[in-house]
Design an enzyme around this catalytic site. Structure first.
Site, mmCIF file in Angstrom:
data_model
loop_
_atom_site.group_PDB
_atom_site.id
_atom_site.type_symbol
_atom_site.label_atom_id
_atom_site.label_comp_id
_atom_site.label_asym_id
_atom_site.label_seq_id
_atom_site.Cartn_x
_atom_site.Cartn_y
_atom_site.Cartn_z
ATOM 1 N N HIS A 122 3.436 4.275 11.979
ATOM 2 C CA HIS A 122 2.843 5.303 12.255
ATOM 3 C C HIS A 122 3.484 6.494 13.372
ATOM 4 O O HIS A 122 3.033 7.063 14.033
ATOM 5 C CB HIS A 122 1.360 4.872 13.047
ATOM 6 C CG HIS A 122 0.666 4.106 11.802
ATOM 7 N ND1 HIS A 122 -0.706 3.647 12.259
ATOM 8 C CD2 HIS A 122 0.918 3.758 10.909
ATOM 9 C CE1 HIS A 122 -1.406 3.152 11.414
ATOM 10 N NE2 HIS A 122 -0.595 3.104 10.385
ATOM 11 N N HIS A 175 0.862 -1.185 -0.055
ATOM 12 C CA HIS A 175 -0.075 -0.059 0.041
ATOM 13 C C HIS A 175 0.800 1.114 0.041
ATOM 14 O O HIS A 175 1.857 1.149 0.546
ATOM 15 C CB HIS A 175 -1.017 -0.043 1.153
ATOM 16 C CG HIS A 175 -0.549 0.425 2.465
ATOM 17 N ND1 HIS A 175 -0.297 1.485 2.906
ATOM 18 C CD2 HIS A 175 0.032 -0.387 3.682
ATOM 19 C CE1 HIS A 175 0.265 1.525 4.015
ATOM 20 N NE2 HIS A 175 0.314 0.497 4.444
ATOM 21 N N GLU A 204 -5.340 2.069 2.276
ATOM 22 C CA GLU A 204 -5.052 0.974 3.073
ATOM 23 C C GLU A 204 -5.052 1.401 4.572
ATOM 24 O O GLU A 204 -5.791 0.854 5.609
ATOM 25 C CB GLU A 204 -3.866 0.113 2.817
ATOM 26 C CG GLU A 204 -3.699 -1.155 3.922
ATOM 27 C CD GLU A 204 -3.071 -1.006 5.215
ATOM 28 O OE1 GLU A 204 -3.110 -1.830 5.827
ATOM 29 O OE2 GLU A 204 -2.676 0.361 5.425
ATOM 30 N N GLU A 205 -4.543 2.641 4.805
ATOM 31 C CA GLU A 205 -4.433 3.187 6.246
ATOM 32 C C GLU A 205 -6.002 3.445 6.745
ATOM 33 O O GLU A 205 -6.255 3.574 7.912
ATOM 34 C CB GLU A 205 -3.710 4.390 6.189
ATOM 35 C CG GLU A 205 -2.149 4.102 6.072
ATOM 36 C CD GLU A 205 -1.409 3.330 6.978
ATOM 37 O OE1 GLU A 205 -2.241 2.674 8.012
ATOM 38 O OE2 GLU A 205 -0.288 3.186 7.040
ATOM 39 N N ASP A 221 6.441 2.109 6.380
ATOM 40 C CA ASP A 221 5.018 1.600 6.336
ATOM 41 C C ASP A 221 4.373 2.342 5.095
ATOM 42 O O ASP A 221 3.707 3.572 5.544
ATOM 43 C CB ASP A 221 4.266 2.041 7.597
ATOM 44 C CG ASP A 221 2.793 1.697 7.624
ATOM 45 O OD1 ASP A 221 2.589 0.661 6.815
ATOM 46 O OD2 ASP A 221 2.059 1.918 8.449
ATOM 47 N N ASP A 276 -0.158 4.566 0.529
ATOM 48 C CA ASP A 276 -0.775 5.637 1.350
ATOM 49 C C ASP A 276 -0.182 5.685 2.579
ATOM 50 O O ASP A 276 0.485 4.730 3.072
ATOM 51 C CB ASP A 276 -2.396 5.593 1.446
ATOM 52 C CG ASP A 276 -2.718 4.411 2.173
ATOM 53 O OD1 ASP A 276 -2.210 3.192 1.850
ATOM 54 O OD2 ASP A 276 -3.697 4.422 2.861
ATOM 55 N N GLU A 305 4.428 -5.357 3.533
ATOM 56 C CA GLU A 305 4.430 -4.518 4.822
ATOM 57 C C GLU A 305 5.530 -4.969 5.554
ATOM 58 O O GLU A 305 6.303 -6.087 5.580
ATOM 59 C CB GLU A 305 3.219 -5.026 5.592
ATOM 60 C CG GLU A 305 1.778 -4.318 5.089
ATOM 61 C CD GLU A 305 1.520 -3.133 5.742
ATOM 62 O OE1 GLU A 305 2.467 -2.560 6.367
ATOM 63 O OE2 GLU A 305 0.259 -2.905 5.659
#
Length: 417
Positions: A386, A87, A154-155, A120, A89, A180
């Site tokens: 994050h 992903h 995805e987030e 990430d 985003d 990931e």
């Protein structure tokens, strides 16, 4: 054993190892470009356009953008389909005071790439582009069509991009690798999750005589403590691989007619993590049981629901799904897991760690919902996700580029220890 063009398996793995190393700076620079291109969920157009150009420059056979905005690259034309997914985003940066550098600098220094999304999970995307380039330069034409998917949103809603690809566009690979972050370990499962909203009702009255009413606020307090107890009572899966499920109250909202009145409405929002053998029906039933006992309400009078997620992405296409993300795991003896282990051992001469993620990924849709066998193998650490001051190691990018490029050959049986 011989490879697709007559090479021995030793020659294939040596070539791939050397090429991954040769492209060390190329991969790091591509990750730097991706980090410097801001791509919050549903606002990924700029980074998607960049990825299209990078894939074309790498020589991919085909590059397209799907209806929801994800980029799909292809190398090869075999009868079987192998997909690598990243992903592209990211979450926002949060409090800038917690960062010691510009979150979108994309600096390459001290053997690391620095910035939001480095682990990430744009690192996986950068390694995928290099793997595609390696496969093209090797002239790969084996049993697999190798797809590289750079997916959106995805987030905000993990797996929805793949739910769209499978259910709306009919694109369903035979095998999937999520890139990931796994610290270059092989992951074969993770817990699922769902979101639960609880609505409780009271009877309002003037705050000067609260005994005349029924407080939804006090019901909410008792319900929150009941959820705390439910979390303690949840059990792990049978083999204790994924561990126990969890539930927590993430938000509480209480309202009444005025600040001088007994509250007649309360909402509790819960994050529920699901271990193997748990599903939405079970989880909602547990919440209903625990909350009704705590509040004294009739179980059927309590509104317990699973909300929907709906958002318009950068292509202006609306799409939605319920906020339910099924658990998945693969048996350690599954052919994909065994191939991944062999792939790692052939390239690096040592046994890999086989483990699981703590967080959730797009595989909730591909594997939890649609039962496509999958593993995870990605650069960077889960703990970077994050977090401020996010980084990824360049060495991880090299390892993953080689692992991805060798895997089609390994799955075909063209690689041995």
């Amino acid at each position: 054993m011989q490879g697709a063009n007559g090479e021995t398996d030793m020659e294939i793995r040596d070539q791939i190892r050397q090429m991954a190393e040769k492209y060390r700076d190329y991969t790091a620079q591509n990750l730097s470009k991706l980090v410097r291109t801001k791509s919050y969920s549903s606002k990924e157009e700029d980074v998607c356009r960049l990825i299209v150009e990078l894939c074309k420059e790498a020589g991919f056979d085909e590059v397209r953008i799907d209806g929801l905005g994800s980029v799909i690259g292809r190398v090869g034309n075999g009868p079987k389909k192998l997909a690598f997914d990243a992903h592209i985003d990211t979450v926002e940066v949060g409090n800038l005071a917690n960062w010691t550098f510009d979150p979108f600098c994309g600096d390459i220094r001290d053997g690391k790439v620095w910035g939001r999304g480095a682990s990430d999970q744009k690192g996986g995307a950068a390694s995928m582009i290099t793997a595609g380039r390696i496969l093209k330069e090797l002239g790969y034409g084996g049993e697999y069509t190798v797809y590289f998917t750079f997916t959106v949103m995805e987030e905000d809603c993990d797996g929805m991009c793949w739910k769209y690809l499978i259910e709306e566009e009919g694109f369903k690979p035979d095998l999937i690798v999520s890139t990931e972050p796994t610290s270059c370990r092989i992951y074969r499962g993770h817990r699922g999750r769902m979101e639960i909203r609880i609505i409780l009702r009271g009877i309002s009255c003037h705050g000067s005589a609260p005994e005349r009413g029924v407080s939804a606020a006090y019901k909410a307090a008792r319900a929150a403590l009941a959820i705390e107890q439910l979390n303690k009572d949840l059990k792990p899966d049978d083999d204790n691989f994924l561990g126990k499920g969890t539930i927590t109250v993430s938000q509480i909202d209480v309202k009444g007619p005025s600040q001088c009145a007994v509250a007649d409405y309360a909402m509790l929002y819960c994050d529920r993590r699901l271990t193997w053998g748990e599903d939405a029906e079970l989880a909602i039933g547990q919440v209903r049981e625990y909350v009704s006992k705590a509040t004294g309400d009739d179980p059927d009078s309590i509104i317990i629901e699973m909300p929907d997620y709906e958002k318009v992405g950068w292509t202006n296409k609306p799409y939605s799904q319920e906020l339910y993300f099924p658990t998945w795991k693969l048996d350690p003896d599954h052919p994909l897991v065994k191939a991944a282990v062999l792939d790692y051992e052939a390239l690096f001469g040592k046994e890999p760690v086989v483990d699981k993620w703590t967080f959730s990924t797009n595989l909730v849709a591909t594997t939890g919902r649609h039962k496509i066998p999958a593993i995870g193998f990605g650069p960077g650490d889960e703990a970077q996700a994050h977090a401020p001051n996010e980084i990824n190691r360049v060495e991880d990018l090299v390892i993953c580029a080689g692992f991805y490029a060798l895997l089609p050959y390994t799955l075909e049986g063209k690689v041995s220890k």
